[in-house]
Design a protein around this motif. Structure first.
Motif, PDB file in Angstrom:
ATOM      1  N   MET A 113       0.854  -1.179   0.000  1.00 37.25           N
ATOM      2  CA  MET A 113       0.000   0.000   0.000  1.00 37.25           C
ATOM      3  C   MET A 113       0.889   1.228   0.000  1.00 37.25           C
ATOM      4  O   MET A 113       1.650   1.429   0.936  1.00 37.25           O
ATOM      5  CB  MET A 113      -0.864  -0.036   1.260  1.00 37.25           C
ATOM      6  CG  MET A 113      -2.051   0.869   1.198  1.00 37.25           C
ATOM      7  SD  MET A 113      -3.040   0.734   2.683  1.00 37.25           S
ATOM      8  CE  MET A 113      -4.081  -0.674   2.336  1.00 37.25           C
ATOM      9  N   TRP A 115       3.325   4.363  -2.288  1.00 32.55           N
ATOM     10  CA  TRP A 115       4.023   4.865  -3.475  1.00 32.55           C
ATOM     11  C   TRP A 115       5.299   4.086  -3.696  1.00 32.55           C
ATOM     12  O   TRP A 115       6.106   3.942  -2.791  1.00 32.55           O
ATOM     13  CB  TRP A 115       4.320   6.356  -3.294  1.00 32.55           C
ATOM     14  CG  TRP A 115       3.083   7.183  -3.121  1.00 32.55           C
ATOM     15  CD1 TRP A 115       2.355   7.324  -1.977  1.00 32.55           C
ATOM     16  CD2 TRP A 115       2.414   7.949  -4.123  1.00 32.55           C
ATOM     17  NE1 TRP A 115       1.265   8.148  -2.219  1.00 32.55           N
ATOM     18  CE2 TRP A 115       1.282   8.552  -3.511  1.00 32.55           C
ATOM     19  CE3 TRP A 115       2.661   8.206  -5.478  1.00 32.55           C
ATOM     20  CZ2 TRP A 115       0.404   9.381  -4.211  1.00 32.55           C
ATOM     21  CZ3 TRP A 115       1.790   9.043  -6.172  1.00 32.55           C
ATOM     22  CH2 TRP A 115       0.673   9.620  -5.532  1.00 32.55           C
ATOM     23  N   ASN A 116       5.472   3.591  -4.917  1.00 32.20           N
ATOM     24  CA  ASN A 116       6.665   2.834  -5.266  1.00 32.20           C
ATOM     25  C   ASN A 116       7.132   3.281  -6.658  1.00 32.20           C
ATOM     26  O   ASN A 116       6.330   3.783  -7.449  1.00 32.20           O
ATOM     27  CB  ASN A 116       6.344   1.329  -5.243  1.00 32.20           C
ATOM     28  CG  ASN A 116       7.585   0.451  -5.090  1.00 32.20           C
ATOM     29  OD1 ASN A 116       8.706   0.876  -5.385  1.00 32.20           O
ATOM     30  ND2 ASN A 116       7.377  -0.771  -4.620  1.00 32.20           N
ATOM     31  N   ASN A 117       8.427   3.099  -6.929  1.00 30.76           N
ATOM     32  CA  ASN A 117       8.977   3.536  -8.220  1.00 30.76           C
ATOM     33  C   ASN A 117       9.256   2.338  -9.117  1.00 30.76           C
ATOM     34  O   ASN A 117       8.800   1.232  -8.820  1.00 30.76           O
ATOM     35  CB  ASN A 117      10.232   4.381  -7.983  1.00 30.76           C
ATOM     36  CG  ASN A 117      11.304   3.578  -7.305  1.00 30.76           C
ATOM     37  OD1 ASN A 117      11.036   2.846  -6.346  1.00 30.76           O
ATOM     38  ND2 ASN A 117      12.519   3.658  -7.799  1.00 30.76           N
ATOM     39  N   ASP A 134       7.413   8.012  -8.568  1.00 26.81           N
ATOM     40  CA  ASP A 134       6.575   7.115  -7.757  1.00 26.81           C
ATOM     41  C   ASP A 134       5.119   7.144  -8.206  1.00 26.81           C
ATOM     42  O   ASP A 134       4.581   8.199  -8.552  1.00 26.81           O
ATOM     43  CB  ASP A 134       6.614   7.550  -6.286  1.00 26.81           C
ATOM     44  CG  ASP A 134       7.956   7.274  -5.647  1.00 26.81           C
ATOM     45  OD1 ASP A 134       8.336   6.097  -5.594  1.00 26.81           O
ATOM     46  OD2 ASP A 134       8.624   8.233  -5.206  1.00 26.81           O
ATOM     47  N   TYR A 136       1.079   5.140  -7.222  1.00 27.78           N
ATOM     48  CA  TYR A 136       0.379   4.576  -6.068  1.00 27.78           C
ATOM     49  C   TYR A 136      -0.124   3.154  -6.329  1.00 27.78           C
ATOM     50  O   TYR A 136      -0.922   2.915  -7.239  1.00 27.78           O
ATOM     51  CB  TYR A 136      -0.803   5.471  -5.688  1.00 27.78           C
ATOM     52  CG  TYR A 136      -1.398   5.104  -4.343  1.00 27.78           C
ATOM     53  CD1 TYR A 136      -0.847   5.585  -3.166  1.00 27.78           C
ATOM     54  CD2 TYR A 136      -2.499   4.251  -4.259  1.00 27.78           C
ATOM     55  CE1 TYR A 136      -1.367   5.245  -1.932  1.00 27.78           C
ATOM     56  CE2 TYR A 136      -3.027   3.901  -3.025  1.00 27.78           C
ATOM     57  CZ  TYR A 136      -2.456   4.396  -1.865  1.00 27.78           C
ATOM     58  OH  TYR A 136      -2.973   4.047  -0.644  1.00 27.78           O
ATOM     59  N   ILE A 138      -1.895  -0.394  -4.580  1.00 32.70           N
ATOM     60  CA  ILE A 138      -2.650  -0.938  -3.455  1.00 32.70           C
ATOM     61  C   ILE A 138      -3.177  -2.294  -3.896  1.00 32.70           C
ATOM     62  O   ILE A 138      -4.166  -2.411  -4.588  1.00 32.70           O
ATOM     63  CB  ILE A 138      -3.734   0.062  -2.983  1.00 32.70           C
ATOM     64  CG1 ILE A 138      -4.502  -0.469  -1.795  1.00 32.70           C
ATOM     65  CG2 ILE A 138      -4.662   0.502  -4.077  1.00 32.70           C
ATOM     66  CD1 ILE A 138      -5.233   0.624  -1.021  1.00 32.70           C
TER      67      ILE A 138
ATOM     68  N   MET B   1      11.364   1.006  -4.562  1.00 32.45           N
ATOM     69  CA  MET B   1      11.185   0.767  -3.131  1.00 32.45           C
ATOM     70  C   MET B   1       9.922   1.468  -2.628  1.00 32.45           C
ATOM     71  O   MET B   1       9.637   2.599  -3.023  1.00 32.45           O
ATOM     72  CB  MET B   1      12.402   1.325  -2.399  1.00 32.45           C
ATOM     73  CG  MET B   1      12.368   1.113  -0.912  1.00 32.45           C
ATOM     74  SD  MET B   1      13.756   1.996  -0.143  1.00 32.45           S
ATOM     75  CE  MET B   1      14.370   0.719   0.920  1.00 32.45           C
ATOM     76  N   LEU B   2       9.161   0.745  -1.808  1.00 40.06           N
ATOM     77  CA  LEU B   2       7.944   1.336  -1.261  1.00 40.06           C
ATOM     78  C   LEU B   2       8.316   2.450  -0.278  1.00 40.06           C
ATOM     79  O   LEU B   2       9.194   2.269   0.568  1.00 40.06           O
ATOM     80  CB  LEU B   2       7.118   0.255  -0.549  1.00 40.06           C
ATOM     81  CG  LEU B   2       5.759   0.718  -0.033  1.00 40.06           C
ATOM     82  CD1 LEU B   2       4.820   1.066  -1.183  1.00 40.06           C
ATOM     83  CD2 LEU B   2       5.125  -0.345   0.859  1.00 40.06           C
ATOM     84  N   LYS B   3       7.646   3.594  -0.380  1.00 40.87           N
ATOM     85  CA  LYS B   3       7.987   4.755   0.435  1.00 40.87           C
ATOM     86  C   LYS B   3       7.143   4.802   1.721  1.00 40.87           C
ATOM     87  O   LYS B   3       6.038   4.285   1.770  1.00 40.87           O
ATOM     88  CB  LYS B   3       7.743   6.039  -0.366  1.00 40.87           C
ATOM     89  CG  LYS B   3       8.386   6.080  -1.757  1.00 40.87           C
ATOM     90  CD  LYS B   3       9.892   5.896  -1.701  1.00 40.87           C
ATOM     91  CE  LYS B   3      10.559   6.043  -3.065  1.00 40.87           C
ATOM     92  NZ  LYS B   3      10.217   4.980  -4.021  1.00 40.87           N
ATOM     93  N   ARG B   5       4.753   6.821   4.078  1.00 36.24           N
ATOM     94  CA  ARG B   5       3.749   7.823   3.711  1.00 36.24           C
ATOM     95  C   ARG B   5       3.545   8.893   4.788  1.00 36.24           C
ATOM     96  O   ARG B   5       3.543   8.571   5.974  1.00 36.24           O
ATOM     97  CB  ARG B   5       2.401   7.134   3.469  1.00 36.24           C
ATOM     98  CG  ARG B   5       2.310   6.375   2.166  1.00 36.24           C
ATOM     99  CD  ARG B   5       1.045   5.531   2.110  1.00 36.24           C
ATOM    100  NE  ARG B   5       1.151   4.361   2.955  1.00 36.24           N
ATOM    101  CZ  ARG B   5       0.124   3.735   3.508  1.00 36.24           C
ATOM    102  NH1 ARG B   5      -1.100   4.180   3.345  1.00 36.24           N
ATOM    103  NH2 ARG B   5       0.318   2.670   4.261  1.00 36.24           N
ATOM    104  N   PRO B 197      -0.207  -2.885   6.880  1.00 35.79           N
ATOM    105  CA  PRO B 197       0.414  -1.598   7.208  1.00 35.79           C
ATOM    106  C   PRO B 197      -0.225  -0.937   8.441  1.00 35.79           C
ATOM    107  O   PRO B 197      -1.426  -1.068   8.665  1.00 35.79           O
ATOM    108  CB  PRO B 197       0.151  -0.750   5.950  1.00 35.79           C
ATOM    109  CG  PRO B 197      -0.178  -1.718   4.869  1.00 35.79           C
ATOM    110  CD  PRO B 197      -0.796  -2.904   5.525  1.00 35.79           C
ATOM    111  N   ARG B 250       8.481   9.854  -0.842  1.00 35.63           N
ATOM    112  CA  ARG B 250       8.246  10.268  -2.221  1.00 35.63           C
ATOM    113  C   ARG B 250       8.749  11.689  -2.419  1.00 35.63           C
ATOM    114  O   ARG B 250       8.504  12.568  -1.599  1.00 35.63           O
ATOM    115  CB  ARG B 250       6.730  10.206  -2.482  1.00 35.63           C
ATOM    116  CG  ARG B 250       6.310  10.579  -3.887  1.00 35.63           C
ATOM    117  CD  ARG B 250       4.875  10.163  -4.125  1.00 35.63           C
ATOM    118  NE  ARG B 250       3.929  10.987  -3.389  1.00 35.63           N
ATOM    119  CZ  ARG B 250       3.195  11.951  -3.932  1.00 35.63           C
ATOM    120  NH1 ARG B 250       3.286  12.208  -5.205  1.00 35.63           N
ATOM    121  NH2 ARG B 250       2.359  12.640  -3.193  1.00 35.63           N
TER     122      ARG B 250
END
Lengths: 192, 250
Positions: A113, A115-117, A134, A136, A138, B1-3, B5, B197, B250
């Motif tokens: 869940m 933001w990923n690049n 990045d 979004y 989910i 990589m997941l950031k 939030r 999460p 981000r």
């Protein structure tokens, strides 16, 4: 006119809102003739794979979608339903992309869940987008890498962030919820 | 990589943004749409709107507001407050909310979580847990902290995950409004306990608090209200600071 396929999979209106913000007219519909006539088709969706597939099959949308000739963009569950099958309730999907959908291993938090690049990007859909931008995500299930993978991201393992085969495009992330970067990607699709 | 939030929270009463201190006194903090747009422009990763309007007829104001937010902003947002049934949640999701957040109503009737997850998918279900230390044990409290329950916070977190929650919004009632920092111990304990999460909430006062919640717990996100509303912390500045501390944002 852009068709947004209307079915029982969550908040499809957010895609319409995003198109409105970009100045494009769209219609939410499950009517085959109407969908076939539109210049572009968006196949959105969040939710559960097997009930969404059942709904599509019952309404001829299951035959219609793979037969479309104009550019089609699947989003999130839409992408997963365009693959050959999903581990979610062992569902047979539309088979547009020759790859399978699996659940993320529990070594990571599930759902992914946030933001990923990207690790790899190619093609017109991503014109102007860079690897460190990045978007979004989910989702609890992911499409494995295959020949149709045009964007790759990583969440414990590499997965298909976007797929393309001929006129069929799909993103696992939500461009309609990905701020400015998502708008660039949507505009790229609309300009195809 | 997941950031990681950063999530501004807007408490909504009768269509306006308000923020109380320790859930009691209420200060006006402005028009929710313009605040929401400002946060999006500044790089907020998601938004949470918590409706604290009591009366039923005013809920219609909320639905109109949610429609307006959905039309105008291009990042995900959660709406919570006063969701007691599938119908309440459905109205908000139809109006354009990406996720709904349930709190007291889920404690009273845990099945609600399962029903929501079944209808909208786990990704749309946030369970807000308000927690407070009572005689040395972290307990779940409801009704904005006024009522203690029998639930141990960790056990309840496990239970909501089992019922299908996609995310936990954990507020330490002792830290909320104090600006002394997030409650590290309970956030860490809950985020170790579950495999979904966890959003840490309550107590943000300075940038360093965000650094420590991300460094010293497995929290996926941090939520704050007044420090953002009143401009004490600017989101772009917070994010550049976190980047210098090697926290992925981000």
């Amino acid at each position: 006119m852009i068709a947004i396929i209307k079915y029982n999979a969550g908040n499809v209106r957010s895609v319409q809102n995003a198109l409105n913000r970009l100045g494009y007219e769209s219609v939410l519909t499950n009517d085959s003739d109407e969908i076939r006539k539109c210049e572009k088709v968006i196949f959105p969706g969040v939710g559960e794979a097997s009930s969404a597939m059942n709904y599509l099959k019952e309404r001829e949308l299951g035959q219609l979608i793979p037969s479309l000739k104009q550019p089609v963009l699947g989003i999130c569950l839409g992408l997963q339903l365009m693959c050959s099958s999903s581990e979610e309730a062992n569902t047979n999907c539309l088979g547009i992309f020759d790859t399978v959908v699996k659940k993320f291993p529990s070594t990571e938090l599930v759902p992914q869940m946030g933001w990923n690049n990207f690790e790899r990007l190619e093609g017109d859909l991503f014109r102007g987008i860079e690897l460190n931008d990045d978007v979004y995500f989910i989702h609890s299930y992911y499409a494995t890498l295959c020949d149709d993978t045009i964007a790759q991201s990583n969440y414990g393992l590499p997965f298909s962030a976007a797929l393309q085969k001929e006129n069929f495009y799909a993103t696992q992330f939500h461009p309609e919820k990905s701020a400015r970067i998502g708008e660039v990607i949507l505009k790229n699709f609309l300009a195809l | 990589m997941l950031k990681k939030r950063i999530i501004p929270c807007l408490d909504i009463k009768d269509g306006r943004t308000v923020k109380g201190v320790n859930f009691l006194s209420i200060k006006d903090a402005g028009d929710p749409i313009s605040l929401a747009k400002r946060y999006v422009a500044e790089g907020a990763d998601e938004l949470v709107f918590l409706d604290i309007t009591a009366s039923i007829e005013k809920r219609k104001t909320l639905l109109g507001l949610v429609e307006q937010i959905a039309a105008e902003i291009n990042i995900p947002f959660t709406v919570g407050g006063g969701i007691n049934s599938l119908e309440d949640a459905d109205a908000l999701i139809q109006a354009g909310a990406d996720k709904v957040s349930v709190n007291s109503s889920a404690v009273k009737r845990p099945e609600l979580i399962r029903e929501l997850a079944k209808n909208y998918g786990s990704q749309a279900v946030v369970v807000a847990i308000d927690s407070k230390q009572i005689e040395g044990e972290w307990k779940v409290v409801i009704h904005g902290g006024r009522t203690a329950t029998e639930w141990n916070t960790l056990l309840w977190a496990q239970e909501v995950e089992k019922l299908g929650a996609g995310e936990i919004l954990l507020t330490s009632m002792e830290s909320d409004g104090t600006k002394d920092g997030f409650a590290l111990e309970i956030t860490n304990a809950v985020s170790q306990q579950v495999n979904i999460p966890v959003i840490a909430s309550g107590g943000a006062g300075k940038k360093e608090h965000f650094k420590s919640i991300f460094q010293d717990s497995k929290a996926s996100a941090a939520l704050a209200a007044s420090v953002f509303h009143f401009g004490e912390i600017q989101i772009p500045e917070l994010k550049s600071y976190l980047k210098t501390q090697n926290i992925p944002v981000r």
